[in-house]
Design an enzyme around this catalytic site. Sequence first.
Site, PDB file in Angstrom:
ATOM      1  N   ASP A  67       0.845  -1.191   0.000  1.00 58.24           N
ATOM      2  CA  ASP A  67       0.000   0.000   0.000  1.00 58.24           C
ATOM      3  C   ASP A  67       0.883   1.245   0.000  1.00 58.24           C
ATOM      4  O   ASP A  67       1.525   1.560   1.000  1.00 58.24           O
ATOM      5  CB  ASP A  67      -0.894  -0.019   1.245  1.00 58.24           C
ATOM      6  CG  ASP A  67      -1.887   1.129   1.249  1.00 58.24           C
ATOM      7  OD1 ASP A  67      -1.881   1.935   0.304  1.00 58.24           O
ATOM      8  OD2 ASP A  67      -2.672   1.208   2.212  1.00 58.24           O
ATOM      9  N   VAL A  68       0.895   1.956  -1.121  1.00 60.28           N
ATOM     10  CA  VAL A  68       1.734   3.155  -1.238  1.00 60.28           C
ATOM     11  C   VAL A  68       1.265   4.255  -0.269  1.00 60.28           C
ATOM     12  O   VAL A  68       2.020   5.176   0.046  1.00 60.28           O
ATOM     13  CB  VAL A  68       1.741   3.649  -2.710  1.00 60.28           C
ATOM     14  CG1 VAL A  68       0.410   4.303  -3.084  1.00 60.28           C
ATOM     15  CG2 VAL A  68       2.896   4.602  -2.980  1.00 60.28           C
ATOM     16  N   ASN A  94       4.305   6.556  -9.873  1.00 66.39           N
ATOM     17  CA  ASN A  94       3.351   6.177 -10.912  1.00 66.39           C
ATOM     18  C   ASN A  94       2.077   5.558 -10.336  1.00 66.39           C
ATOM     19  O   ASN A  94       0.999   5.720 -10.901  1.00 66.39           O
ATOM     20  CB  ASN A  94       4.039   5.202 -11.878  1.00 66.39           C
ATOM     21  CG  ASN A  94       3.051   4.508 -12.791  1.00 66.39           C
ATOM     22  OD1 ASN A  94       2.612   5.066 -13.792  1.00 66.39           O
ATOM     23  ND2 ASN A  94       2.664   3.295 -12.437  1.00 66.39           N
ATOM     24  N   TYR A 160     -10.203  12.426  -7.699  1.00 62.91           N
ATOM     25  CA  TYR A 160      -9.060  12.252  -8.617  1.00 62.91           C
ATOM     26  C   TYR A 160      -8.527  13.606  -9.086  1.00 62.91           C
ATOM     27  O   TYR A 160      -7.318  13.857  -9.044  1.00 62.91           O
ATOM     28  CB  TYR A 160      -9.533  11.410  -9.801  1.00 62.91           C
ATOM     29  CG  TYR A 160      -8.470  10.997 -10.791  1.00 62.91           C
ATOM     30  CD1 TYR A 160      -7.457  10.119 -10.444  1.00 62.91           C
ATOM     31  CD2 TYR A 160      -8.507  11.475 -12.105  1.00 62.91           C
ATOM     32  CE1 TYR A 160      -6.497   9.723 -11.376  1.00 62.91           C
ATOM     33  CE2 TYR A 160      -7.563  11.077 -13.040  1.00 62.91           C
ATOM     34  CZ  TYR A 160      -6.559  10.198 -12.666  1.00 62.91           C
ATOM     35  OH  TYR A 160      -5.618   9.801 -13.590  1.00 62.91           O
ATOM     36  N   LYS A 164      -4.838  15.075  -8.211  1.00 65.16           N
ATOM     37  CA  LYS A 164      -3.849  15.361  -9.261  1.00 65.16           C
ATOM     38  C   LYS A 164      -3.463  16.837  -9.257  1.00 65.16           C
ATOM     39  O   LYS A 164      -2.291  17.173  -9.474  1.00 65.16           O
ATOM     40  CB  LYS A 164      -4.381  14.930 -10.627  1.00 65.16           C
ATOM     41  CG  LYS A 164      -4.572  13.413 -10.765  1.00 65.16           C
ATOM     42  CD  LYS A 164      -3.274  12.638 -10.558  1.00 65.16           C
ATOM     43  CE  LYS A 164      -3.414  11.154 -10.869  1.00 65.16           C
ATOM     44  NZ  LYS A 164      -2.166  10.400 -10.657  1.00 65.16           N
TER      45      LYS A 164
HETATM   46  C1  BGC Z   1      -7.542   8.901 -16.640  1.00 61.86           C
HETATM   47  C2  BGC Z   1      -8.111   8.199 -17.843  1.00 61.86           C
HETATM   48  C3  BGC Z   1      -8.706   9.194 -18.823  1.00 61.86           C
HETATM   49  C4  BGC Z   1      -7.718  10.291 -19.121  1.00 61.86           C
HETATM   50  C5  BGC Z   1      -8.303  11.372 -20.006  1.00 61.86           C
HETATM   51  C6  BGC Z   1      -6.581   9.956 -17.111  1.00 61.86           C
HETATM   52  O1  BGC Z   1      -6.025  10.624 -16.045  1.00 61.86           O
HETATM   53  O2  BGC Z   1      -6.898   7.973 -15.798  1.00 61.86           O
HETATM   54  O3  BGC Z   1      -9.109   7.285 -17.418  1.00 61.86           O
HETATM   55  O4  BGC Z   1      -9.043   8.528 -20.029  1.00 61.86           O
HETATM   56  O5  BGC Z   1      -7.255  10.870 -17.931  1.00 61.86           O
HETATM   57  O6  BGC Z   1      -9.542  11.810 -19.555  1.00 61.86           O
END
Ligand code: BGC
Length: 262
Positions: A67-68, A94, A160, A164
């Site tokens: 588990d990172v 990654n 997400y 990011k």
């Molecule tokens: C996601 C992909 C997606 C891409 C473009 C990436 O960061 O992991 O699922 O297709 O972005 O939307």
Amino acid sequence: MIPIDLKGRKALITGGDSGLGAATAKSLAQAGADIAIAYRDGPQNAEGVAATAKSFGVKASIVRLADVADQGDVTALFAWMDSEFDGIDILVNNAGMDGPRAMCAQSDPAAWRRVLEVDLFGPFYCSREAVARMSKQGRGVIINTTSVHEFIPWAGYSAYTSAKAGLSMFNKTLAQEVAGQGIRVIAVAPGAIKTPINANVWQDPKGLSDLDAKIPMNRVGEPDEIGHVIAFLCSDLAGYMTGLTVAVDGGMLLYPDFRHGG
Ligand code: BGC
């Protein structure tokens, strides 16, 4: 010819057993780096990636990273790196996940937190271990895999996108902190690349044409197209680059809808 030469460099890739991580392991090995592949699930894929790396004449070993997002697991990973490779020159953060799709109001806070832990705390834990070692040798490169979604909002994936975007600012701040110690820190933002993370989209004809329409180059990228860029960024050819995000996205960030009027 200008070669990408990573001979003798020791590279650790989290999530190196599949998708972009596997492609990166291959590219770095092709450039001459020794490769440590950290994997979470069964060792078979990691062993396959190691065999490919070895075919380029470099050392390659695999290690389980359960588990990172677990600081103890990351500490153990770097202790293994010390004993197995006697140091680290390149860290590729990654390993990541996009989490379950859910609009904000319906999303499960525990699932949301988990994405932040894997995608943001994971690179933080790994980077602090790497910096402790790289600063002593006055040399090193850290690559943080973000996404075009560090810039582009994505309905249903607020954890997400937040992770990011956070990783992007971590990338810059860390780069600023360690530039004087000979350590470069660079984020790579892939667009839509053919990997398991989005296989349900690009394997479905309707999903694929919807995706292609978002990409000015009109095609999904290949994992090697990320690996090759990472190999270049890790090399001395990119020795004056640090703290930025390099997008590798076929133009996804170019607001393709604006090709037609405004
Ligand atoms: C996601 C992909 C997606 C891409 C473009 C990436 O960061 O992991 O699922 O297709 O972005 O939307």
